[in-house]
Write an enzyme that holds these catalytic residues in place. Structure first.
Site, short mmCIF file in Angstrom:
data_model
loop_
_atom_site.label_atom_id
_atom_site.label_comp_id
_atom_site.label_asym_id
_atom_site.label_seq_id
_atom_site.Cartn_x
_atom_site.Cartn_y
_atom_site.Cartn_z
N HIS A 85 0.86 -1.18 0.00
CA HIS A 85 0.00 0.00 0.00
C HIS A 85 0.89 1.23 0.00
CE1 HIS A 85 -3.74 -2.05 2.01
NE2 HIS A 85 -3.22 -2.78 1.02
N GLU B 229 0.98 3.86 1.83
CA GLU B 229 1.49 4.25 3.15
C GLU B 229 2.66 3.37 3.58
OE1 GLU B 229 -3.12 4.35 3.64
OE2 GLU B 229 -1.66 3.38 2.33
N CYS C 2 -6.05 1.81 5.90
CA CYS C 2 -6.65 0.55 6.35
C CYS C 2 -6.06 0.20 7.73
CB CYS C 2 -6.37 -0.55 5.33
SG CYS C 2 -4.65 -1.12 5.32
N CYS D 41 -2.20 -0.34 7.64
CA CYS D 41 -1.44 0.90 7.48
C CYS D 41 -1.53 1.77 8.73
CB CYS D 41 -1.90 1.65 6.24
SG CYS D 41 -1.48 0.78 4.71
#
Length: 148
Positions: free
Chosen positions: A52, A54, A82, A85
């Site tokens: 992801h 992040e 999420c 993260c």
């Protein structure tokens, strides 16, 4: 003194991610007013469910700074992080989190498990939502509409 946002950098990364066929989410990590790291989602490209935006930004910033804790840093991300993260943001000790669009389906900050509200969460960043939300939401809506 006005608010200086770096959401434009995160939005550029989100657009680039979408162009690569990734879910268009982008992030930028800023320390002392300078962008230390920037990335967009690369889950499909890297065949890595943890890639992801992040996570990639936290990893890159930690390497660039030579430390695992990102004290004093601000993270700009186009979509509400999420749970994975959010936990990484806490572990990295990011000082401030700015995010754009809310994520009712998979969010982990203001939605769902609300990671920062748990007593097991050792560090809670300052959280600012809705920064660049309309632009971020439009990218996501266009991406998913094209998939249908």
């Amino acid at each position: 003194m006005g608010f200086d946002t770096h959401m434009d950098v995160a939005l550029e990364e989100a657009r680039a991610a979408g162009a690569r066929g990734e879910v268009p989410v982008g992030a930028a990590l800023v320390l002392d007013g300078a962008v230390v790291a920037r990335a967009g989602n690369r889950c499909r490209e890297l065949a890595d469910a943890t890639a992801h935006a992040e996570m990639l930004v936290i990893r890159a910033a930690s390497r660039a700074l030579g430390r695992e804790r990102l004290d004093g840093a601000a993270l700009y991300v186009t979509l509400e992080p999420c749970p994975m993260c959010a936990a990484a943001i806490s572990a990295a000790r990011v000082a401030r989190l700015y995010y754009g669009a809310a994520d009712p389906k998979s969010g982990g900050v203001a939605q769902g498990p609300r990671i920062f509200d748990h007593p097991q969460c050792h560090h809670v960043p300052e959280v600012y939502d809705g920064v660049g939300a309309s632009a971020a939401a439009a990218l996501l809506e266009e991406f998913f509409a094209a998939k249908r």
